[in-house]
Design a protein around this motif. Sequence first.
Motif, mmCIF file in Angstrom:
data_model
loop_
_atom_site.group_PDB
_atom_site.id
_atom_site.type_symbol
_atom_site.label_atom_id
_atom_site.label_comp_id
_atom_site.label_asym_id
_atom_site.label_seq_id
_atom_site.Cartn_x
_atom_site.Cartn_y
_atom_site.Cartn_z
ATOM 1 N N HIS A 200 2.937 2.924 -3.042
ATOM 2 C CA HIS A 200 2.269 3.774 -4.033
ATOM 3 C C HIS A 200 2.058 5.204 -3.540
ATOM 4 C CE1 HIS A 200 1.192 0.688 -7.039
ATOM 5 N NE2 HIS A 200 1.158 -0.130 -6.003
ATOM 6 N N LYS A 201 2.256 5.422 -2.247
ATOM 7 C CA LYS A 201 1.905 6.720 -1.679
ATOM 8 C C LYS A 201 3.102 7.615 -1.382
ATOM 9 C CE LYS A 201 -2.393 5.155 0.464
ATOM 10 N NZ LYS A 201 -3.158 5.052 1.732
ATOM 11 N N LYS B 225 0.819 -1.214 0.000
ATOM 12 C CA LYS B 225 0.000 0.000 0.000
ATOM 13 C C LYS B 225 0.853 1.266 0.000
ATOM 14 C CE LYS B 225 -3.575 2.348 2.735
ATOM 15 N NZ LYS B 225 -4.422 2.262 3.960
#
Length: 588
Positions: free
Chosen positions: A585-586, A582
């Motif tokens: 991607h941030k 997760k």
Amino acid sequence: MKLLINPEPFLSPPNSIFPTTNAPHSTRLPFPKLTRRRWIRPSLSSSPPPRAALAWAAIEQFGLPEFHVRNPSLSSSYRGPALPRPNQTVLEAQARVCTGPTQTRPLDEHQAFKVFDTILRSARGEMKDEEQVSKAQLGAFFAGMTIRANAFPEATQWSEGETRAMKIFWPLLVRVLPPDVIFIADPEGLMMGVGSSIGPQYVGNGTSEMRLVGALREVLAGGHLGFEEVQGVLKDVLPLQEGDEKPQGVSEALLSAFLIGQRMNRETDRELKAYCLAFDDEIGPPPVADVRSLTHYGEPYDGNTRFFRSTLFVAAVRSCYGESCLLHGVEWMAPKGGVTEEQMLKFMGANINLSPFKAKKLLEDDEVGFAYVSQREARPSLHSLIRIREHIKKRPPLATSEKVQQYVKASGKESIVAGFYHEGYEEPLLMLMKRRGVHSGLVVKGEEGGLSMTTRLRSANTTRGLPVNYCSGFRALDISSPSELGGVTRQGFSLEVNAKDYGFQPTDTPRTDRSVSKNIELGLAALRGEKGPAYDRIVLNAGVVDHLLGVDGAEDISAALDRAREAIDSGNALKRLLNYIKVSHKIG
């Protein structure tokens, strides 16, 4: 999870592996359930299969991203579709003759005639149903023949069959082969009495190629080069450009001959150091992560083709107790073209295009603590060689040196762990680690030459070379005596790890047979706490590496193994892997 049987080439999955619908009770899978020749999306009312790779609650909680790959079940699908394929007849010959002084297997007369006939027909433009023999293949094959004639022991020099074939074909080949290939095959112009002046007079085109030709003359004679000479050649000719050869006119035949020739001559320490350090500053100084401990994992870049590859899951485990881990590699690499960490991360939806600077942030993240960097992002010059490396068949010096890299450094202690297969490369690897200045280093002869130590019993018939689970390394010990350089001395060690001694029941290693999805399924089931061979291997490889590297809290190996089990059984390791997918991607 079933393997795709006879999959359609480059079969595309549905647009979203993780459905984005907001309908109530929607089911989100981490990756598709695969069956023969088609994809199946689960119905909204379906329940998870008993061996689903990720816990359903975890999927909902962490909201894993979408990803898109061609048929991701098999590692072979990750080979770039634009890569030209080598001629198989010549490639098989390269596997025999482009290797070491004792490993080379000379061609018999039938094999030699077939190979030279194939090369002649390709050079004449007569190939129809077969792949053309590439310039990289020509360079590698003829370099192998020349070095064998000049420098190898009698048993691995040319066979009588090779000599007879060359007498017949060389007068024909010298008329149609390009000058760079003729130079590689006959640098002195004395082949079979033809008396060609091309080889002795060849100097190349442009300054970059002239330096390469000068270095190659020494290599073809069985000689060695200095540190600066090797680095100068590499920096002159790399990166290669896709498609046509570089504007500088650097020949792929010459470069292939140089790379495989140095491996056949068995690289010296200074040559290996040149390969290892040549592009350290390619994208600038490496970032420094604010972590107390960082381990760099050097798995063979060409992956696993048979057995479970555990390192990605080991990294998730070790990060739970503050042992940050940096993995690196490529998506696909010859000669094995096996399962890699990049394939698994791509399959699970992680961002595989992280720069070292973004990897640094993941290492420093208290909820992640490990990262993966692709060679594509950190060393684009070396990554540009993937196509040539498939065509030279055997592993070049880079296959050793690329395992000892520091794409990110640490404010605290650093360690490097690397896998090896062929006896004799353990000491050069440790030498490169010491050159990197790390606190501790470890080489492991795991299964398939990787880092995964096994719990299976050693075969009673195994007598050749070092055994699987052989480890060798060093630890730096702080000392107070000013007489020691830098106030640090190193403690060396070597041993064979017997998992049974640490309470593990002997089990056969799980087979994955090039299946990316199977490797992921085994690893994630283990991180969910499912006991079995994969679970044991992850625990073994985390605990033993902690102990051998001398990390804090691992002085007692039983305690180190228990700490690894706790990281899994608590769910923390799985949570960190999901976090990685997760957060990758941030990060900005």
